[in-house]
Design an enzyme around this catalytic site. Structure first.
Site, short mmCIF file in Angstrom:
data_model
loop_
_atom_site.label_atom_id
_atom_site.label_comp_id
_atom_site.label_asym_id
_atom_site.label_seq_id
_atom_site.Cartn_x
_atom_site.Cartn_y
_atom_site.Cartn_z
N GLN A 189 51.52 49.55 1.09
CA GLN A 189 51.94 49.82 -0.28
C GLN A 189 50.35 50.27 -1.59
O GLN A 189 50.45 49.90 -2.34
CB GLN A 189 53.22 48.67 -1.39
CG GLN A 189 54.39 49.48 -0.46
CD GLN A 189 55.01 50.75 -0.71
OE1 GLN A 189 54.88 51.48 -1.76
NE2 GLN A 189 55.94 51.24 0.00
N CYS B 174 63.79 51.71 2.82
CA CYS B 174 63.96 52.23 4.91
C CYS B 174 65.74 51.08 5.57
O CYS B 174 66.23 51.23 6.23
CB CYS B 174 62.93 51.16 5.26
SG CYS B 174 61.43 52.37 4.96
N THR C 278 54.19 52.17 10.47
CA THR C 278 55.03 51.80 11.78
C THR C 278 54.05 51.66 12.86
O THR C 278 54.45 50.70 13.07
CB THR C 278 56.19 52.31 11.83
OG1 THR C 278 56.74 52.74 10.15
CG2 THR C 278 57.39 52.02 12.39
N THR D 47 46.06 63.96 21.16
CA THR D 47 45.60 64.83 20.37
C THR D 47 46.11 64.27 19.21
O THR D 47 46.70 64.32 18.93
CB THR D 47 46.07 66.45 20.72
OG1 THR D 47 46.52 67.26 22.39
CG2 THR D 47 45.31 67.32 20.16
N SER E 94 49.38 54.36 4.98
CA SER E 94 50.11 55.44 5.39
C SER E 94 49.86 56.25 4.33
O SER E 94 49.98 56.35 3.48
CB SER E 94 51.90 54.96 5.81
OG SER E 94 51.99 56.02 5.59
N ALA E 95 49.33 57.72 4.95
CA ALA E 95 48.92 58.57 4.60
C ALA E 95 50.23 58.97 3.01
O ALA E 95 49.88 59.49 1.96
CB ALA E 95 48.85 60.34 4.72
N HIS E 96 51.45 59.00 2.87
CA HIS E 96 52.78 59.42 2.35
C HIS E 96 52.48 58.77 1.00
O HIS E 96 52.68 59.26 0.39
CB HIS E 96 53.52 59.67 3.14
CG HIS E 96 54.36 58.83 3.67
ND1 HIS E 96 55.60 58.40 3.32
CD2 HIS E 96 54.36 57.95 4.77
CE1 HIS E 96 55.94 57.38 3.75
NE2 HIS E 96 55.76 57.29 4.41
N1 PLP Z 1 55.25 49.52 5.40
C1 PLP Z 1 55.19 48.84 4.46
C2 PLP Z 1 54.67 47.51 3.36
C3 PLP Z 1 56.64 50.12 3.71
O1 PLP Z 1 56.17 50.19 2.19
C4 PLP Z 1 56.07 51.17 4.78
C5 PLP Z 1 56.85 52.45 4.02
O2 PLP Z 1 57.68 52.28 3.65
C6 PLP Z 1 55.93 50.84 5.93
C7 PLP Z 1 54.95 50.11 6.46
C8 PLP Z 1 56.32 51.97 7.07
O3 PLP Z 1 55.12 53.37 6.78
P1 PLP Z 1 55.75 55.05 7.65
O4 PLP Z 1 56.91 55.36 6.86
O5 PLP Z 1 53.72 55.42 7.32
O6 PLP Z 1 55.58 54.56 9.35
#
Ligand code: PLP
Length: 387
Positions: free
Chosen positions: A186, A332, A73, A244, A206-208
């Site tokens: 993704q 989301c 995000t 930081t 995004s790492a997760h």
């Molecule tokens: N962009 C996409 C395509 C996503 O699927 C997601 C999360 O589901 C995000 C952005 C947001 O990533 P984050 O959860 O690391 O903020």
């Protein structure tokens, strides 16, 4: 089945054991602030720089082009808002215009909405019924906006798994002198990415989403793009992203990136086999169902369905009572009963779009789990339709 079956890997993934182990020393032993001048802080700084090098290698970039953030995000917000800001600075305050798609994640769409409040325009590139950008119409759309400054198209869709024609879009953006950003949240760690070959100027990850911890990610910014800072404060990240650094998170992301790239081919083959089995059985054994997204250009772990005459939310709740975690569209947007903007954009009628169930597989799923899931899906959908 006694254990929970987790089938929502597009929402998030389990942090791998190797990742947790790699992070641990940076919580309790090497906890020095990387900005300090003594040797203890040096340990954290070295760890961060080695992850920067590793991540850069995975996308064929240079280490100095990788900037650590708090996740997808933030990376998306930074890329869009500051690209527009940069254009304004370079054009005596003239407002820029963004070209994006109607199937993007809300991190992109809501950033565009926010920019629109400040008189920046944005428009959507046309997508086909699989959610893929319709390439023949792109150049005309760019030419129609004389203040176009940025094209932002996701690498792969989080709801329907469609993979976009990134290299072709990158080529068009380069030809039209637009900055090209891709939200690869993704895709990174799941698909091979080559920022030079694909003409990508900025990329969010995004790492997760690939076995790393939550709350950490990165933005790749090509060397010659002077993108202004988004978060202001200290001089971290070459004065481009203050605060930081999340050292354990960055170390964890590095380990996850290394493992994801080492295992990518094998994992994709395995999840594709299980996914195809699941899709085949669902389409053959449950009436009035469609698979959404592209068949050909698709993430190997994504099976997104729409079942006519039911609601996806209710199906997800009933599957949960059977120990199965799935999503009804985008994680989301869970909590809202509006049709998914992605499914509306690909032209699905509400009676189909309301019945969206997204199944996304991961490293630990088994064939036995697929068999169990198909049986439970059949039961749940039939029960709901009988009511
Ligand atoms: N962009 C996409 C395509 C996503 O699927 C997601 C999360 O589901 C995000 C952005 C947001 O990533 P984050 O959860 O690391 O903020």
């Amino acid at each position: 089945m006694s254990r929970m079956i987790y089938l929502d890997h597009a929402a998030t993934t389990k942090t791998l054991t190797e990742v947790t182990e790699a992070m641990e020393p940076y919580q309790e032993i090497y906890y020095g602030n990387p900005s300090t001048i003594y040797e203890f802080g040096e340990k954290s700084r070295e760890a961060i720089e080695s992850v920067r090098e590793l991540i850069a290698r995975t996308i064929h970039a240079r280490p100095e082009e990788i900037f650590f953030t708090s996740g997808g995000t933030e990376s998306d917000n930074w890329a869009l808002k500051e690209a527009v800001h940069l254009y304004e600075r370079m054009h005596n305050g003239r407002k820029g215009h963004i070209l994006t798609t109607p199937v993007e994640h809300h991190a992109i769409l809501n950033s565009c909405m926010e920019l629109a409040e400040m008189n920046c325009g944005f428009s959507y590139l046309q997508v086909d019924e699989s959610g893929r950008v319709y390439l023949p119409a792109v150049e005309e759309c760019v030419m129609g906006q004389e203040n176009a400054c940025l094209m932002s198209v996701m690498y792969a869709n989080n709801e329907i798994g469609t993979v976009e024609p990134i290299e072709e879009l990158g080529r068009i953006a380069r030809k039209c002198q637009l900055i090209f950003h891709t939200d690869a949240v993704q895709a990174y760690g799941h698909l091979p990415i080559h920022v030079q070959r694909e003409h990508i100027d900025m990329l969010s990850a995004s790492a997760h989403k690939f076995g790393g911890p939550k709350g950490v990610g990165f933005l790749y910014i090509r060397n010659d793009i002077n993108l202004p800072a988004f978060v202001h404060g200290g001089a971290q990240e070459s004065n481009r992203r203050a605060g930081t650094e999340n050292v354990p998170g960055i170390v964890g992301m590095g380990k996850a990136a290394e493992l994801a790239h080492r295992r990518m081919k094998m994992e994709n083959r395995r999840t594709k086999y299980l996914r195809d089995y699941l899709v085949y059985r669902v389409l053959h054994e449950i009436p009035d169902v469609i698979l959404t997204g592209s068949r050909q250009f698709r993430l190997s772990n994504n099976a997104s369905f729409c079942f006519k005459g039911i609601t996806g939310e209710a199906a997800a709740i009933l599957l949960d009572t059977q120990g199965i975690c799935v999503s009804s569209g985008s994680a989301c947007s869970t909590g809202s009963l509006e049709d998914s903007h992605v499914l509306s954009a690909i032209g699905l009628e509400s009676e189909w779009a309301r019945g969206a169930v997204r199944i996304t597989l991961g490293a630990e799923n088994t064939k036995e789990e697929m068999e169990y899931t198909v049986e439970k899906l059949k039961m749940v959908i039939a029960d709901m339709r009988n009511i």
